[in-house]
Design a protein around this motif. Structure first.
Motif, PDB file in Angstrom:
ATOM      1  N   VAL A  58      -1.247  -9.910  13.790  1.00 38.05           N
ATOM      2  CA  VAL A  58      -2.104  -9.200  12.757  1.00 38.05           C
ATOM      3  C   VAL A  58      -1.560  -7.833  12.757  1.00 38.05           C
ATOM      4  N   PHE A  59      -1.042  -7.315  13.679  1.00 37.77           N
ATOM      5  CA  PHE A  59      -0.420  -6.117  13.465  1.00 37.77           C
ATOM      6  C   PHE A  59       0.785  -6.084  12.326  1.00 37.77           C
ATOM      7  N   LEU A  95       0.886  -8.125   9.857  1.00 39.73           N
ATOM      8  CA  LEU A  95       0.397  -8.054   8.568  1.00 39.73           C
ATOM      9  C   LEU A  95      -0.119  -6.825   8.120  1.00 39.73           C
ATOM     10  N   LEU A  96      -0.738  -6.304   9.106  1.00 41.08           N
ATOM     11  CA  LEU A  96      -1.438  -4.923   8.767  1.00 41.08           C
ATOM     12  C   LEU A  96      -0.244  -3.785   8.485  1.00 41.08           C
ATOM     13  N   PHE A 151       0.844  -4.519   4.944  1.00 42.01           N
ATOM     14  CA  PHE A 151      -0.172  -4.070   3.950  1.00 42.01           C
ATOM     15  C   PHE A 151      -0.262  -2.550   3.895  1.00 42.01           C
ATOM     16  N   MET A 152       0.132  -1.997   4.838  1.00 43.82           N
ATOM     17  CA  MET A 152      -0.015  -0.428   5.002  1.00 43.82           C
ATOM     18  C   MET A 152       1.116   0.103   4.183  1.00 43.82           C
ATOM     19  N   THR A 163       2.871  -1.377   1.518  1.00 41.63           N
ATOM     20  CA  THR A 163       2.882  -1.764   0.308  1.00 41.63           C
ATOM     21  C   THR A 163       1.640  -1.115  -0.427  1.00 41.63           C
ATOM     22  N   THR A 164       0.869  -0.827   0.242  1.00 45.34           N
ATOM     23  CA  THR A 164      -0.401   0.034  -0.200  1.00 45.34           C
ATOM     24  C   THR A 164      -0.048   1.131  -0.799  1.00 45.34           C
ATOM     25  N   LEU A 212      -2.262   4.270  -1.913  1.00 47.89           N
ATOM     26  CA  LEU A 212      -3.876   4.695  -2.055  1.00 47.89           C
ATOM     27  C   LEU A 212      -4.146   5.454  -3.027  1.00 47.89           C
ATOM     28  N   ILE A 245       8.902  -1.682 -12.813  1.00 47.66           N
ATOM     29  CA  ILE A 245       9.287  -0.704 -12.089  1.00 47.66           C
ATOM     30  C   ILE A 245       9.276  -1.051 -10.520  1.00 47.66           C
ATOM     31  N   LYS A 268       7.328   2.142  -7.139  1.00 49.96           N
ATOM     32  CA  LYS A 268       6.281   2.666  -7.684  1.00 49.96           C
ATOM     33  C   LYS A 268       6.000   4.121  -7.359  1.00 49.96           C
ATOM     34  N   VAL A 286       7.112   6.886  -9.528  1.00 46.01           N
ATOM     35  CA  VAL A 286       6.357   6.951 -11.079  1.00 46.01           C
ATOM     36  C   VAL A 286       5.182   8.132 -10.907  1.00 46.01           C
TER      37      VAL A 286
END
Lengths: 184, 154
Positions: free
Chosen positions: B25-26, B28-29, B32-33, B35-36, B38, B58, B61, B64
């Motif tokens: 789980v960590f 995955l976490l 996602f952290m 690639t996010t 916010l 692009i 990110k 940009v």
């Protein structure tokens, strides 16, 4: 006789809820993540002109003037052209290599000058721009195929091979300044 | 007197080992952290993307910065004049763009300015923005478009 081992309380922090906490965070980030990729037409603007600096002289034959008016009609070197044919004509112009005296000397010298009216719809401008970019993409692909047997995009980023092809067909797109008399 | 039946049990454990679950789980976490991105901003102008064939992605990110151009949203199904939005605010004076972009450029020297413009807007405002960007020396730009669904269309 056996002496019983004394049972001690374990000194560890309870970690059974660790997974729950991690899951909670995971779900939060899953929800706020957007994985849509940004796409668009890339372009590098020419630097701002210095004071009192004249634009470099360019031979008339090496400039392809594209004008788009407010009704979305395209004029290429004084000739009305449907948007769908812009790509073919741009390719012809760039890849002329001095054969036709009306068109460019060589791909390195060719400059595409784009001028739009202030009222031109953005979608038409992008359609036309897309055609010009497409012409360069096709020429670079053809050159990369001939040279290395692969498409331009398959070449490694910033590699000498890619730079070589990019130098063969440099993207020289000039977006004319808005006030009349300034362009060219 | 009651008879105690001995519970039958298999010799092997029947549980799935869950000891490594936090690790998974960590992992995955963390993915996602990383690639996010916010803070998706709230659009105050309407932007319908145009379509084009020869587009590029692009990848970074974080480099940009977006400029939104389109008719201002006034209410449901109601739009006003064409406005320019950078970050959260509508820019009323086009001349301010140069300063804003110059600041962003000092923070991120490899800045890419992505122009997200409504397809029905007129190019006059785009020319003004480009002039400002040139003055600010933010030269890498990108016209945000979607992939054309039917190649060769138009």
């Amino acid at each position: 006789m056996l002496i019983k081992k004394r049972q001690r309380d374990s000194a560890e922090i309870p970690s059974s809820s660790l997974a729950d906490i991690a899951f909670l965070l995971l779900i939060f980030f899953l929800l706020v993540t957007t994985i849509d990729v940004d796409t668009g037409i890339g372009l590098v603007l020419p630097p701002a002109p210095q004071e009192n600096q004249q634009p470099p002289p360019i031979k008339e034959r090496n400039i392809l003037n594209i004008l788009v008016n407010e009704e979305g009609l395209v004029l290429m070197d004084e000739e009305p052209t449907p948007v769908g044919q812009v790509k073919t004509k741009v390719k012809e112009f760039i890849d002329n290599n001095g054969q036709n005296p009306e068109l460019s000397d060589s791909p390195e010298d060719a400059v595409i000058s784009i001028k739009t009216s202030r009222q031109t719809p953005y979608s038409i401008y992008i359609d036309m721009f897309d055609e010009v970019v497409g012409a360069y993409a096709e020429l670079r692909n053809a050159a990369a195929q001939a040279e290395f047997g692969v498409n331009y995009s398959a070449l490694e980023e910033d590699s000498p091979a890619q730079e070589k092809i990019a130098d063969m067909y440099p993207k020289q797109i000039s977006i004319a300044e808005p006030d009349p008399g300034e362009g060219e | 007197m009651s008879i105690h039946f001995k519970k039958k049990s298999a010799g092997t454990k029947q549980e799935v080992p869950t000891a490594s679950m936090p690790d998974i789980v960590f992992m995955l976490l963390i993915f996602f952290m990383v690639t996010t991105v916010l803070r998706e901003i709230e659009l105050q102008v309407r932007v319908n993307y145009t379509q084009a064939e020869n587009i590029e992605k692009i990848e970074q990110k974080r480099l940009v910065s977006y400029i939104y151009v389109g008719p201002e949203k006034l209410g449901p199904n109601q739009v006003g004049e064409t406005k320019v939005q950078i970050d959260d605010a509508i820019i009323d004076d086009i001349g301010e763009i140069q300063g804003i972009m110059a600041d962003k450029l000092t923070d991120q020297p490899k800045l890419i300015v992505s122009i997200r413009m409504d397809e029905d807007s007129e190019t006059g405002i785009l020319t003004d923005i480009q002039e400002e960007l040139r003055d600010a020396n933010a030269l890498r730009i990108n016209y945000s478009t979607k992939q054309e669904t039917q190649p060769g269309g138009n």
